[in-house]
Design a protein around this motif. Structure first.
Motif, PDB file in Angstrom:
ATOM      1  N   VAL A 250       0.843  -1.189   0.000  1.00 33.98           N
ATOM      2  CA  VAL A 250       0.000   0.000   0.000  1.00 33.98           C
ATOM      3  C   VAL A 250       0.883   1.246   0.000  1.00 33.98           C
ATOM      4  O   VAL A 250       1.882   1.320   0.720  1.00 33.98           O
ATOM      5  CB  VAL A 250      -0.928   0.005   1.228  1.00 33.98           C
ATOM      6  N   ILE A 251       0.538   2.217  -0.818  1.00 30.67           N
ATOM      7  CA  ILE A 251       1.337   3.432  -0.953  1.00 30.67           C
ATOM      8  C   ILE A 251       0.768   4.526  -0.059  1.00 30.67           C
ATOM      9  O   ILE A 251      -0.445   4.763  -0.047  1.00 30.67           O
ATOM     10  CB  ILE A 251       1.350   3.908  -2.419  1.00 30.67           C
ATOM     11  N   ASP A 252       1.634   5.181   0.683  1.00 28.37           N
ATOM     12  CA  ASP A 252       1.232   6.323   1.506  1.00 28.37           C
ATOM     13  C   ASP A 252       1.189   7.558   0.610  1.00 28.37           C
ATOM     14  O   ASP A 252       2.224   8.147   0.286  1.00 28.37           O
ATOM     15  CB  ASP A 252       2.219   6.518   2.657  1.00 28.37           C
ATOM     16  N   LEU A 253      -0.012   7.964   0.211  1.00 30.48           N
ATOM     17  CA  LEU A 253      -0.142   9.083  -0.719  1.00 30.48           C
ATOM     18  C   LEU A 253       0.184  10.420  -0.062  1.00 30.48           C
ATOM     19  O   LEU A 253       0.374  11.418  -0.761  1.00 30.48           O
ATOM     20  CB  LEU A 253      -1.562   9.116  -1.296  1.00 30.48           C
ATOM     21  N   ALA A 254       0.232  10.459   1.267  1.00 28.48           N
ATOM     22  CA  ALA A 254       0.565  11.713   1.953  1.00 28.48           C
ATOM     23  C   ALA A 254       2.072  11.939   2.022  1.00 28.48           C
ATOM     24  O   ALA A 254       2.520  13.046   2.334  1.00 28.48           O
ATOM     25  CB  ALA A 254      -0.022  11.709   3.358  1.00 28.48           C
ATOM     26  N   GLU A 255       2.849  10.916   1.719  1.00 27.33           N
ATOM     27  CA  GLU A 255       4.304  11.043   1.785  1.00 27.33           C
ATOM     28  C   GLU A 255       4.822  11.896   0.628  1.00 27.33           C
ATOM     29  O   GLU A 255       4.413  11.724  -0.520  1.00 27.33           O
ATOM     30  CB  GLU A 255       4.946   9.656   1.725  1.00 27.33           C
ATOM     31  N   ARG A 256       5.724  12.829   0.938  1.00 25.01           N
ATOM     32  CA  ARG A 256       6.332  13.653  -0.104  1.00 25.01           C
ATOM     33  C   ARG A 256       7.581  12.952  -0.623  1.00 25.01           C
ATOM     34  O   ARG A 256       8.465  12.573   0.141  1.00 25.01           O
ATOM     35  CB  ARG A 256       6.708  15.034   0.424  1.00 25.01           C
ATOM     36  N   VAL A 257       7.629  12.776  -1.939  1.00 24.16           N
ATOM     37  CA  VAL A 257       8.775  12.147  -2.590  1.00 24.16           C
ATOM     38  C   VAL A 257       9.304  13.120  -3.631  1.00 24.16           C
ATOM     39  O   VAL A 257       8.526  13.694  -4.406  1.00 24.16           O
ATOM     40  CB  VAL A 257       8.385  10.816  -3.254  1.00 24.16           C
ATOM     41  N   ALA A 258      10.615  13.339  -3.655  1.00 20.87           N
ATOM     42  CA  ALA A 258      11.199  14.321  -4.568  1.00 20.87           C
ATOM     43  C   ALA A 258      12.534  13.816  -5.092  1.00 20.87           C
ATOM     44  O   ALA A 258      13.261  13.087  -4.409  1.00 20.87           O
ATOM     45  CB  ALA A 258      11.381  15.666  -3.866  1.00 20.87           C
ATOM     46  N   VAL A 259      12.845  14.208  -6.327  1.00 19.04           N
ATOM     47  CA  VAL A 259      14.149  13.935  -6.933  1.00 19.04           C
ATOM     48  C   VAL A 259      14.616  15.202  -7.634  1.00 19.04           C
ATOM     49  O   VAL A 259      13.831  16.125  -7.886  1.00 19.04           O
ATOM     50  CB  VAL A 259      14.076  12.760  -7.939  1.00 19.04           C
ATOM     51  N   ASP A 260      15.896  15.231  -7.969  1.00 17.22           N
ATOM     52  CA  ASP A 260      16.456  16.417  -8.617  1.00 17.22           C
ATOM     53  C   ASP A 260      16.311  16.386 -10.135  1.00 17.22           C
ATOM     54  O   ASP A 260      16.326  17.436 -10.782  1.00 17.22           O
ATOM     55  CB  ASP A 260      17.942  16.555  -8.260  1.00 17.22           C
ATOM     56  N   SER A 261      16.169  15.208 -10.722  1.00 19.01           N
ATOM     57  CA  SER A 261      16.138  15.091 -12.179  1.00 19.01           C
ATOM     58  C   SER A 261      14.817  15.592 -12.750  1.00 19.01           C
ATOM     59  O   SER A 261      13.799  15.659 -12.053  1.00 19.01           O
ATOM     60  CB  SER A 261      16.352  13.636 -12.590  1.00 19.01           C
ATOM     61  N   TYR A 262      14.826  15.925 -14.039  1.00 20.44           N
ATOM     62  CA  TYR A 262      13.602  16.362 -14.716  1.00 20.44           C
ATOM     63  C   TYR A 262      12.660  15.182 -14.951  1.00 20.44           C
ATOM     64  O   TYR A 262      11.442  15.317 -14.865  1.00 20.44           O
ATOM     65  CB  TYR A 262      13.963  17.014 -16.054  1.00 20.44           C
ATOM     66  N   GLU A 263      13.225  14.008 -15.263  1.00 20.26           N
ATOM     67  CA  GLU A 263      12.414  12.823 -15.519  1.00 20.26           C
ATOM     68  C   GLU A 263      11.700  12.396 -14.238  1.00 20.26           C
ATOM     69  O   GLU A 263      12.241  12.486 -13.142  1.00 20.26           O
ATOM     70  CB  GLU A 263      13.276  11.674 -16.046  1.00 20.26           C
ATOM     71  N   VAL A 264      10.473  11.898 -14.410  1.00 21.35           N
ATOM     72  CA  VAL A 264       9.644  11.510 -13.264  1.00 21.35           C
ATOM     73  C   VAL A 264       9.778  10.010 -13.034  1.00 21.35           C
ATOM     74  O   VAL A 264       9.379   9.211 -13.893  1.00 21.35           O
ATOM     75  CB  VAL A 264       8.167  11.870 -13.510  1.00 21.35           C
TER      76      VAL A 264
END
Length: 494
Positions: A386-400
């Motif tokens: 199950v994915i926690d949709l409230a969790e903030r996930v971030a990366v530096d790259s332009y690609e998602v």
């Protein structure tokens, strides 16, 4: 008149139209309340939703006793169980006053009664001017066949989003309510469907002409998993035919693909001689200019026809691409549904069905169907946590990355542009705040769950390129799943 003023005038006219329709529906409900005995319609359906003949006879006897003779005014049951009945002659007078036929008038009155008495939360939002009348009427028509409990469930679930809920969401919720509150009928329908699967080729009917005798029609009702597998094979072979030089349109190539499948051919036959093989550059040019379908074999949109074709498909001399026989179904279900354990429905509090949601097709299924599919030899099942949709996930790259894309598309299942209902799963993911490369001074973590929004290709272009007003659309992220849009003329939409 300046275009901005013209747009304001158009929006004002639409607001007046919505207000008038809202007042009409409220007035119709008041008219119905003034012409009813107050008696509530009983639930005239018994086990497995079969008509309860005794309940019907009792209702008919009550009407006859009330009016004394056949042919006199009768009371109509225009809404679902638990709603009041209304005078037939009163509906006739109202229909005439509105310039409607008797059937159209009854439908309008039935919608008003259904919404007011069986969907009270939605009706309260209508009275507050927070939802348009046509949305309320459409919901009322969808819930009319539900029991009073099931209608109450739909009312509670959809009331807070009724002003934006599209028909797919409403219809799926109504189906869920029917399955939860009438599981017996759902099981009967599923068994009947499985027992009536068929596939026919009309090889015996005489052709209308000699020229038409070379083709036959096909018709069938297939298991959904089998149909997904067949669709994947047909789509990929049809695209392979295009790469091999076919000049037929997509519909013809799909029909021919069935022949290759029937003969057990995963690969197209090699052409004899080098003269029959296209040069690689010529082949790529033909695919680029064809413009009639995308890489996955479906019909291409105008914007897709203008884009360069994919270059990772091997199409050189002597190369044939075998169609993949992989069907991906994204299913959401509980652990109890996987094991087949009896389940107490958390909504009804009674023994119910294990239900599963098929994201790919926006379809609700029973877990029994999913278990049967998973038991097919060769099936590869992947269970994800199950994915926690409230969790903030971030990366530096332009690609998602996938872990961010999945969260975005689960948070918002449709395009984020105002009033657009295209599915997020096939949309682009757009940076709400324009991405600035780190080597040009951009901050870290720009590609994140709070700076991305699903946008279909058309609306992505509208946000990127200027309109005739000289400016593109602008968007501001307010919270995950919520955006404030500003049009080229300064109109704002939430």
């Amino acid at each position: 008149m300046p275009t901005s003023s013209l747009l304001d005038a158009i929006r004002a006219a639409k607001a007046r139209e919505d207000d008038a329709a809202r007042e009409l529906l409220i007035g119709v409900a008041q008219w119905a309340d003034a012409h009813t005995t107050g008696a509530l319609m009983p639930d005239l359906y018994g086990t497995y939703s079969h008509p309860d003949e005794e309940a019907y006879d009792a209702a008919e006897a009550a009407w006859t006793a009330r009016f004394g003779m056949p042919g006199a005014d009768t009371m109509l049951d225009l809404a679902g169980a638990g709603a009041p009945e209304v005078s037939d002659f009163a509906v006739t007078e109202l229909s005439t006053a509105l310039g409607r036929t008797r059937e159209s008038g009854r439908l309008l009155v039935g919608d008003a009664i259904e919404a007011k008495h069986r969907l009270p939360r939605v009706w309260a939002r209508l009275l507050a001017g927070q939802v348009t009348a046509w949305r309320v009427r459409r919901l009322a028509q969808a819930t009319r066949g539900l029991s009073a409990e099931a209608a109450g469930f739909v009312d509670a679930q959809v009331a807070h989003v009724i002003h934006t809920a599209g028909p797919v969401v409403v219809d799926r919720l109504v189906l869920e309510a029917s399955a939860r509150f009438d599981p017996e009928s759902t099981e009967v329908a599923e068994c009947d469907t499985r027992a009536n699967l068929y596939f026919d080729l009309d090889l015996t009917s005489p052709a209308t002409s000699v020229g038409a005798a070379s083709a036959v029609s096909a018709d069938g009702l297939l298991d959904r998993a089998d149909a997904e597998d067949l669709e994947t094979a047909i789509r990929q072979i049809a695209h392979q035919l295009l790469l091999d030089g076919s000049t037929d349109d997509l519909a013809v190539r799909r029909a021919k693909a069935l022949g290759y499948i029937a003969r057990g051919q995963d690969l197209l036959p090699e052409a004899d001689g080098e003269a029959n093989r296209d040069d690689q550059a010529t082949q790529d040019q033909r695919v680029a200019q064809d413009g009639r379908e995308t890489q996955d074999g479906r019909a291409a949109s105008a914007s897709e026809r203008r884009r360069e074709p994919a270059t990772d498909t091997p199409t050189g001399p002597g190369t044939r691409t075998a169609p993949r026989r992989v069907v991906v179904l994204t299913v959401h279900l509980s652990d109890a549904a996987l094991t087949g354990a009896p389940q107490i429905d958390p909504v009804t509090g009674r023994l119910g069905l294990n239900l599963a949601r098929l994201d790919n097709r926006h379809q609700l299924l029973t877990a029994d169907a999913i278990r049967e599919w998973c038991g097919t030899p060769g099936t590869h099942v992947i269970v994800k946590p199950v994915i926690d949709l409230a969790e903030r996930v971030a990366v530096d790259s332009y690609e998602v990355p996938d872990r961010i894309a999945t969260r975005i598309k689960l948070t918002r299942t449709t395009c984020s542009f105002p009033h657009c209902r295209r599915p997020a799963e096939s949309s682009d993911l757009d940076h709400t705040i324009e991405y600035v490369p780190p080597d040009q001074g951009g901050p870290p973590g720009q590609t994140s769950t709070d700076n991305l929004a699903p946008l279909c290709r058309h609306d992505h272009r509208a946000k990127t390129h200027p309109s005739p007003a000289g400016r593109p659309w602008a968007v501001t992220g307010l919270s995950p799943g919520h955006w404030l849009w500003t049009s080229p003329h300064g109109q704002q939409y939430l």
